[in-house]
Design a protein around this motif. Structure first.
Motif, short mmCIF file in Angstrom:
data_model
loop_
_atom_site.label_atom_id
_atom_site.label_comp_id
_atom_site.label_asym_id
_atom_site.label_seq_id
_atom_site.Cartn_x
_atom_site.Cartn_y
_atom_site.Cartn_z
N THR A 48 -14.56 30.05 -32.62
CA THR A 48 -13.42 30.92 -32.88
C THR A 48 -13.28 31.94 -31.76
O THR A 48 -14.26 32.31 -31.10
CB THR A 48 -13.57 31.66 -34.21
OG1 THR A 48 -14.79 32.41 -34.19
CG2 THR A 48 -13.58 30.69 -35.37
N ALA A 49 -12.05 32.37 -31.53
CA ALA A 49 -11.77 33.44 -30.58
C ALA A 49 -10.94 34.50 -31.29
O ALA A 49 -10.54 34.32 -32.45
CB ALA A 49 -11.03 32.89 -29.36
N ALA B 215 -16.75 37.96 -19.58
CA ALA B 215 -18.15 37.95 -19.98
C ALA B 215 -18.34 37.22 -21.30
O ALA B 215 -19.40 36.63 -21.55
CB ALA B 215 -18.69 39.37 -20.08
N ASP B 216 -17.34 37.27 -22.16
CA ASP B 216 -17.37 36.59 -23.45
C ASP B 216 -15.97 36.07 -23.74
O ASP B 216 -15.13 36.78 -24.30
CB ASP B 216 -17.83 37.54 -24.55
CG ASP B 216 -17.95 36.82 -25.90
OD1 ASP B 216 -17.68 35.60 -25.96
OD2 ASP B 216 -18.29 37.50 -26.90
N PRO B 217 -15.64 34.83 -23.35
CA PRO B 217 -14.27 34.32 -23.49
C PRO B 217 -13.77 34.27 -24.93
O PRO B 217 -12.57 34.09 -25.14
CB PRO B 217 -14.38 32.90 -22.90
CG PRO B 217 -15.57 32.94 -22.00
CD PRO B 217 -16.52 33.89 -22.65
N ARG B 218 -14.66 34.46 -25.90
CA ARG B 218 -14.18 34.50 -27.28
C ARG B 218 -13.40 35.78 -27.56
O ARG B 218 -12.63 35.85 -28.52
CB ARG B 218 -15.36 34.40 -28.26
CG ARG B 218 -16.10 33.06 -28.19
CD ARG B 218 -17.36 33.10 -29.01
NE ARG B 218 -18.29 34.11 -28.50
CZ ARG B 218 -19.46 34.40 -29.06
NH1 ARG B 218 -19.85 33.76 -30.16
NH2 ARG B 218 -20.25 35.31 -28.53
N GLN B 219 -13.60 36.78 -26.73
CA GLN B 219 -12.91 38.05 -26.89
C GLN B 219 -11.64 38.06 -26.04
O GLN B 219 -11.68 37.83 -24.84
CB GLN B 219 -13.81 39.21 -26.48
CG GLN B 219 -15.07 39.35 -27.31
CD GLN B 219 -14.75 39.64 -28.77
OE1 GLN B 219 -13.88 40.46 -29.08
NE2 GLN B 219 -15.44 38.96 -29.66
N VAL B 220 -10.51 38.29 -26.68
CA VAL B 220 -9.22 38.36 -26.01
C VAL B 220 -8.52 39.64 -26.47
O VAL B 220 -8.35 39.86 -27.68
CB VAL B 220 -8.33 37.15 -26.33
CG1 VAL B 220 -7.01 37.24 -25.56
CG2 VAL B 220 -9.05 35.84 -26.00
N ASN B 221 -8.14 40.50 -25.54
CA ASN B 221 -7.44 41.74 -25.86
C ASN B 221 -5.94 41.49 -25.80
O ASN B 221 -5.40 41.13 -24.75
CB ASN B 221 -7.83 42.85 -24.88
CG ASN B 221 -9.31 43.21 -25.01
OD1 ASN B 221 -9.83 43.32 -26.11
ND2 ASN B 221 -9.97 43.37 -23.87
N SER C 229 -12.20 25.12 -17.55
CA SER C 229 -13.46 24.92 -18.27
C SER C 229 -13.31 24.98 -19.78
O SER C 229 -13.94 24.20 -20.48
CB SER C 229 -14.49 25.96 -17.82
OG SER C 229 -14.03 27.26 -18.09
N LEU C 230 -12.50 25.89 -20.31
CA LEU C 230 -12.35 26.07 -21.75
C LEU C 230 -10.89 25.94 -22.15
O LEU C 230 -9.98 26.27 -21.38
CB LEU C 230 -12.88 27.44 -22.19
CG LEU C 230 -14.35 27.74 -21.90
CD1 LEU C 230 -14.69 29.16 -22.32
CD2 LEU C 230 -15.26 26.74 -22.60
N ILE C 231 -10.65 25.48 -23.38
CA ILE C 231 -9.29 25.31 -23.90
C ILE C 231 -9.08 26.25 -25.08
O ILE C 231 -9.86 26.23 -26.04
CB ILE C 231 -9.04 23.85 -24.35
CG1 ILE C 231 -9.17 22.91 -23.15
CG2 ILE C 231 -7.66 23.71 -24.99
CD1 ILE C 231 -9.07 21.44 -23.53
#
Length: 745
Positions: free
Chosen positions: A181-182, A224-230, A149-151
């Motif tokens: 942005t992510a 829940a929020d794909p912009r957030q990546v740990n 779904s997202l790139i």
């Protein structure tokens, strides 16, 4: 480095590199790319109608520009084909698949200068659409698709002064065509390998602001929020630091193959990372080093790596694959033991092949072998046998002898057939052999033979007395060309030439381009090149080029010509172009260094294997040119169709090749009865895959009726069928005939 909202940390797993045997079946070789290529982008599409890998852009050599080309490879047919080209020339970007559409992102048309262009390819319609530009101009970045779904576009840049690594992460939504942005990367990073397993992104190696690294980073996507990546740092990649490795995920394992090492060499090493226990293990090394391949398509448990850079020019056309698939039932035709290479005409030759049960369950299966004349398409031999093998067992099959005819080029094929087989990709194999002297034909059909082969042709020299000395070199007699009108229409690689350019640097062609630096063929710089001695030659101080004409030939002779900077050298050689299409290279005296030149012919840019290289820079050693050498390049022979097949006493006859190597199968039928004909194609397991009905003749007609049917090698659902054994059944009333058919590359 910008601040990242992600939580950073180090996971020092402290586990040693596992050196247990890899859980893979090993590396194999598939059909070469149609030309050498590196810096290209790749992706795989695996929907209900197509299973193919695609290659986009890249360039063919270090001195050529990026291309727009789009190539498609079908694993089941082991075949490459052209598709609609991209809108922009590019390489060093990424191609990402979301919902069976391929998004080609960024890259560069000039090395070190990033692009922000985005276009999407629809394989079903073979067309391109331009999308909104990326927020940044990038190359050498990572990209992954999350949940189809997202790139994510990750980092980018490398060692170029004007394009240092960066830490930005961009998020593209194909549904809305919007950019966001992510969470940024923990470090500025480019030229890395990347992959995604579930909701976790992995970055391996690459280039940082302080140079090459073997660090490994893990980014966990917040669902829940794909912009957030740990982001977390894992244990480093074993061995030397590397950049531009080939990366792909197979069976949940991140595979890392090749790459440019810190010492500047390119490696063939392959490693696997298991996210479940966070351990690296050594895999089987690739047969040749590789780097500068962006993306690694995975189809049916195989990782495909066509082309790339192995540490030295030229780029690779070689196509390797890593097989990690496992099947309960898998029969394979592994190799042709005999005949191989050159065989003796008129002498009985054994047909021996090697088969294997690669599955985990014992199986009894049929095996077959054929010998086909490649020019006339005549079937020279056919044999069948049965094998019973346990899991992993291999066995040879001896099908008896055949007597090869003189002057023939032959295709030897073998196939394994089991109703239980779950993997059709390895069911067939083939090998060439010949009784003809000289080379195997190129893709167009040209062959060569020379005086350097025993019992071949004799040396000949055309007397240049009365010839015309060429003087109109443009721009000069050092690196110049002269356009010469031909006395007849000369056939060359499917075209007829009325004029040709003669170069001071020892070659002919259809372009006024010339190059003082000889290269291996194929060469995109010199289209339609005819090269008797391509090197840096000069006419400034001595030597001349002459033209002679007869009714059926035109001759161009370089007489007493030295290399640039070596005035004591003297090269005398000539090209003879015959009206028939034959080409002769004659070498009278070569008082010079013979280890630096290219000799051969090439059609257009050499794509799709339309070239024959006789020798380049002293390789092969037995083809190094000497005085009194002649090479003859012969134009293709027109093939003869296979003889008509007819069942005795049947009310119809049918023409079907035993072996099909083309992109479609043509079946010719004639009949004289009122009954309709039903043609059905079955695979080895008995599954019906294609049917056509032919209406019967009128009862008042006494004349036979005929027609041609074309099968595009697709099944009823429109998918390409794999290579292997098939059966064609013809039904007319109560009469039935079944004919075996083998599909090869």
């Amino acid at each position: 480095m910008s601040n990242s909202p992600a939580r950073l940390g180090a996971l020092n797993v402290g586990r040693p590199l596992s050196r247990t045997p890899a859980l893979d079946n090993g590396w194999g070789i598939r059909a070469d790319l149609p030309y050498p290529l590196a810096l290209h982008m790749m992706a795989a599409v695996k929907d209900s109608t197509i299973r193919a890998l695609f290659v986009f852009g890249g360039r063919r050599s270090a001195s050529t520009m990026m291309e727009r080309a789009c190539l498609r490879y079908l694993p089941t047919q082991n075949r490459w084909s052209r598709c609609s080209p991209m809108r922009y020339e590019r390489g060093v970007g990424q191609a990402v698949v979301v919902r069976n559409l391929v998004y080609v992102l960024g890259g560069c048309s000039e090395f070190g200068i990033g692009l922000n262009r985005v276009e999407v390819y629809d394989p079903a319609r073979d067309n391109w659409t331009i999308l909104p530009e990326m927020p940044d101009s990038l190359h050498d970045f990572g990209a992954v698709a999350w949940r189809d779904s997202l790139i994510y576009v990750l980092g980018g840049g490398n060692w170029a002064v004007n394009s240092p690594p960066r830490d930005r992460v961009w998020l593209f939504n194909p549904a809305t065509q919007a950019w966001d942005t992510a969470a940024s990367l923990p470090v500025e990073l480019g030229a890395m390998g990347c992959g995604i397993v579930g909701d976790t992104i992995y970055l391996v190696g690459g280039w940082t602001l302080t140079g090459m690294t073997n660090a490994v980073w893990q980014g966990v996507v917040n669902t829940a929020d794909p912009r957030q990546v740990n982001w977390y740092q894992l244990e480093t990649l074993p061995g030397q630091a590397r950049c531009r490795p080939v990366c792909a995920v197979l069976n949940g394992i991140l595979h890392v193959v090749g790459g440019v090492l810190k010492d500047g060499t390119v490696t063939s090493e392959a490693l696997g990372f298991d996210p479940r226990n966070r351990t690296w293990r050594q895999l089987l090394s690739k047969p040749s080093p590789v780097a500068n391949v962006f993306g690694a398509p995975v189809i049916g448990g195989r990782l495909y790596v066509p082309g790339g850079f192995e540490g030295a020019t030229p780029y690779l056309a070689r196509h390797d694959y890593l097989d990690v698939a496992h099947y309960d039932y898998d029969v394979a035709a592994e190799s042709i033991v005999s005949p191989v290479g050159r065989v003796t005409a008129g002498m009985p030759c054994p047909i021996v092949t090697w088969f294997r049960n690669s599955g985990t369950i014992p199986d009894t299966f049929s095996v077959s072998a054929w010998v086909l004349d490649s020019v006339t398409r005549q079937l020279l031999f056919e044999g069948d046998a049965r094998l019973e093998l346990g899991p992993g067992q291999g066995s040879k099959a001896d099908f008896g002898d055949f007597v090869p005819p003189a002057g023939a080029y032959m295709l030897v094929a073998a196939a394994a057939s089991s109703a239980n087989d779950q993997n059709p990709d390895n069911d067939t194999t083939w090998q060439r052999c010949q009784t003809a002297l000289g080379s195997w034909p190129d893709a167009f059909g040209y062959t060569y033979c020379s005086t350097q082969e025993p019992d071949s042709i004799e040396f000949g020299w055309f007397d240049t007395a009365g010839g015309t000395v060429i003087t109109d070199w443009a721009p000069d007699p050092d690196d110049g060309t002269s356009r010469r009108l031909l006395p007849f229409r000369f056939p060359y690689y499917g075209r007829t030439l009325s004029a040709i350019y003669v170069s001071t640097n020892g070659h002919l062609g259809t372009s006024e381009n010339t190059s003082r630096l000889n290269r291996r063929l194929p060469s995109v710089e010199l289209p339609d090149v005819i090269a008797p001695f391509w090197d840096d030659l000069t006419l400034r101080e001595r030597g001349r080029v002459m033209e002679n004409r007869t009714t059926d030939a035109v001759v161009f002779t370089w007489a007493g010509v030295p290399r640039y900077g070596v005035p004591t050298e003297s090269l005398t050689f000539q090209v003879v172009l015959e009206r028939s299409g034959r080409i002769w290279f004659n070498y009278l005296r070569l008082a010079a260094d013979r280890m630096s030149s290219t000799t051969g012919i090439q059609g257009t840019d050499g794509s799709w294997y339309r070239y024959l290289q006789y020798v380049c820079d002293g390789s092969p050693a037995n083809h190094v040119l000497t005085d009194s050498t002649t090479i003859l390049f012969s134009s293709p022979v027109v093939g003869v169709s296979e003889s008509l097949f007819s069942g005795s006493g049947l009310p119809f006859s049918i023409r079907i090749p035993t072996i099909c190597t083309s992109q479609q199968l043509e079946i010719s039928v004639s009949w004289s009865a009122s009954n309709a004909l039903l043609l059905t194609v079955y695979d080895a397991s008995g599954r019906r895959i294609w049917t056509r009905q032919v209406c019967g003749t009128s009862s008042r007609s006494l004349l036979p009726t005929s027609c041609s049917l074309v099968w595009d090698l697709n099944d009823a659902s429109g998918r390409h069928v794999p290579l292997g054994i098939y059966y064609v059944r013809i039904l007319s009333g109560s009469e039935t005939v079944t004919r075996k058919l083998v599909l090869l590359r």
